[in-house]
Design a protein around this motif. Structure first.
Motif, PDB file in Angstrom:
ATOM      1  N   THR A   1       2.187  -5.764  -6.869  1.00  0.00           N
ATOM      2  CA  THR A   1       1.106  -5.026  -6.210  1.00  0.00           C
ATOM      3  C   THR A   1      -0.156  -5.158  -7.057  1.00  0.00           C
ATOM      4  OG1 THR A   1       1.539  -2.916  -7.322  1.00  0.00           O
ATOM      5  CG2 THR A   1       2.717  -3.309  -5.255  1.00  0.00           C
TER       6      THR A   1
ATOM      7  N   LEU B   1       0.243  -7.817  -3.476  1.00  0.00           N
ATOM      8  CA  LEU B   1       0.472  -6.874  -2.382  1.00  0.00           C
ATOM      9  C   LEU B   1      -0.441  -5.663  -2.538  1.00  0.00           C
ATOM     10  CD1 LEU B   1       2.034  -5.629   0.005  1.00  0.00           C
ATOM     11  CD2 LEU B   1       3.787  -4.899  -1.628  1.00  0.00           C
TER      12      LEU B   1
ATOM     13  N   GLY C   1      -0.501  -2.673  -1.114  1.00  0.00           N
ATOM     14  CA  GLY C   1       0.351  -1.854  -0.256  1.00  0.00           C
ATOM     15  C   GLY C   1      -0.079  -0.399  -0.261  1.00  0.00           C
TER      16      GLY C   1
ATOM     17  N   LYS D   1       1.784  -6.798   5.982  1.00  0.00           N
ATOM     18  CA  LYS D   1       3.195  -6.403   5.848  1.00  0.00           C
ATOM     19  C   LYS D   1       3.405  -5.106   6.617  1.00  0.00           C
ATOM     20  CE  LYS D   1       4.884  -4.468   1.889  1.00  0.00           C
ATOM     21  NZ  LYS D   1       5.409  -3.165   2.296  1.00  0.00           N
TER      22      LYS D   1
ATOM     23  N   VAL E   1      -1.434 -10.027   0.491  1.00  0.00           N
ATOM     24  CA  VAL E   1      -0.718  -9.394   1.602  1.00  0.00           C
ATOM     25  C   VAL E   1      -1.146  -7.923   1.654  1.00  0.00           C
ATOM     26  CG1 VAL E   1       1.555  -8.840   2.553  1.00  0.00           C
ATOM     27  CG2 VAL E   1       1.260 -10.937   1.199  1.00  0.00           C
TER      28      VAL E   1
END
Ligand code: KIV
Length: 276
Positions: free
Chosen positions: A22, A41, A43, A113, A81
């Motif tokens: 991440t 990531l 996220g 994602k 992502v």
């Protein structure tokens, strides 16, 4: 030149392990990207590790876009992502497309994602048919953990292992370019990795996945936890390192050893004398 999803898929075909971490800001992205991480990531774990909250649920699309932009400025080669936050793809496939487009267009993400159960395959299909690269997240789902009882490890019996394998297959059939698995029992993760052609990226799923993901703060020991969770290895003790630096800074200011003459900016020649 940033990687495209085809390169990620080709790495599985070439038997190369994939690395994902991440990143929530420019500096984290820069460090991870230069270290050779394949995928960054952004996220909704940023709700915990950036914002200090105890749930991922409140994270918004606007917040992920904000962090994606910072991450995009720090990366050179990795694929970015963006995690689609809770509520950003649940209402309808149209809502999923419009939020995924925002993450890509405004945030600079290369892929999105989504936490998915098998019944979300139509949503994934709509996104991939619109030409958007999708990573499908199966197994433990942090967004659900705030609403339902936590299931710390998934796929621990034969039936649930096959259910996960079927979900992974449904996501591949819907066009997902990779399967992200969280805390799936090692043997079940190995089965899924063998069954699907696309790469599997595991976090807490054992060594048989095609790649591994970890949270930046956990892998660098910056999470403030006394002990890391079972699936995490701390590759350095960032908390100790940073807190030592900060304590030395406080000490140096208080004892007058910082700043030194070299850290300050003198006036022009002769000007200081005219002050008094
Ligand atoms: O989206 C996210 O931040 C995650 C974490 C568990 C890494 O899936």
């Amino acid at each position: 030149m940033p990687m495209k999803v085809q390169k990620i898929v080709a790495k599985k075909e070439a038997g190369e392990k994939l690395v994902m971490a991440t990143a929530y800001d420019y500096h984290q992205a820069r460090l991870a990207d230069r270290a050779g991480v394949d995928m960054l990531l952004v996220g909704d774990s940023l709700g915990r590790y950036f914002q200090g909250g105890d749930s991922y649920l409140p994270v918004t699309v606007d917040e992920v876009i904000y962090h994606c932009r910072a991450v995009a400025r720090g990366r050179e080669q990795a694929l970015i992502v963006a995690g689609m936050p809770f509520g950003s793809y649940h209402v309808s496939p149209e809502q999923a497309i419009s939020n995924a487009l925002r993450l890509i267009k405004e945030g600079g993400a290369d892929a999105v994602k989504l936490e998915v159960a098998q019944n979300m395959a139509p949503t994934v299909k709509v996104l991939t048919q619109a030409g958007l690269p999708v990573m499908a997240h199966i197994g433990r789902m942090p967004q659900r953990v705030s609403l339902w009882e936590d299931q710390p490890v998934c796929g621990t019996d034969e039936e649930s292992a096959w259910e996960l394998a079927e979900a992974a297959q449904a996501m591949e059939d819907a066009g997902a370019f990779a399967i992200f698995m969280e805390r799936v029992a090692r043997e079940a993760a190995a089965l899924i990795t063998e069954k699907v052609d696309v790469p599997t990226i595991g976090i807490g799923c054992g060594p048989d996945c095609d790649g591994q993901a970890l949270v930046f703060h956990q892998l660098l020991g910056l999470d403030g936890a006394e002990n890391p969770p079972q699936h995490v290895r701390r590759f350095c003790n960032g908390d100790a390192l940073f807190s030592q630096g900060l304590q030395e800074y406080c000490k140096a200011v208080r004892n007058g050893s910082f700043p030194e003459a070299s850290h300050s900016f003198p006036m022009e020649e002769g000007e200081a004398k005219r002050l008094y």
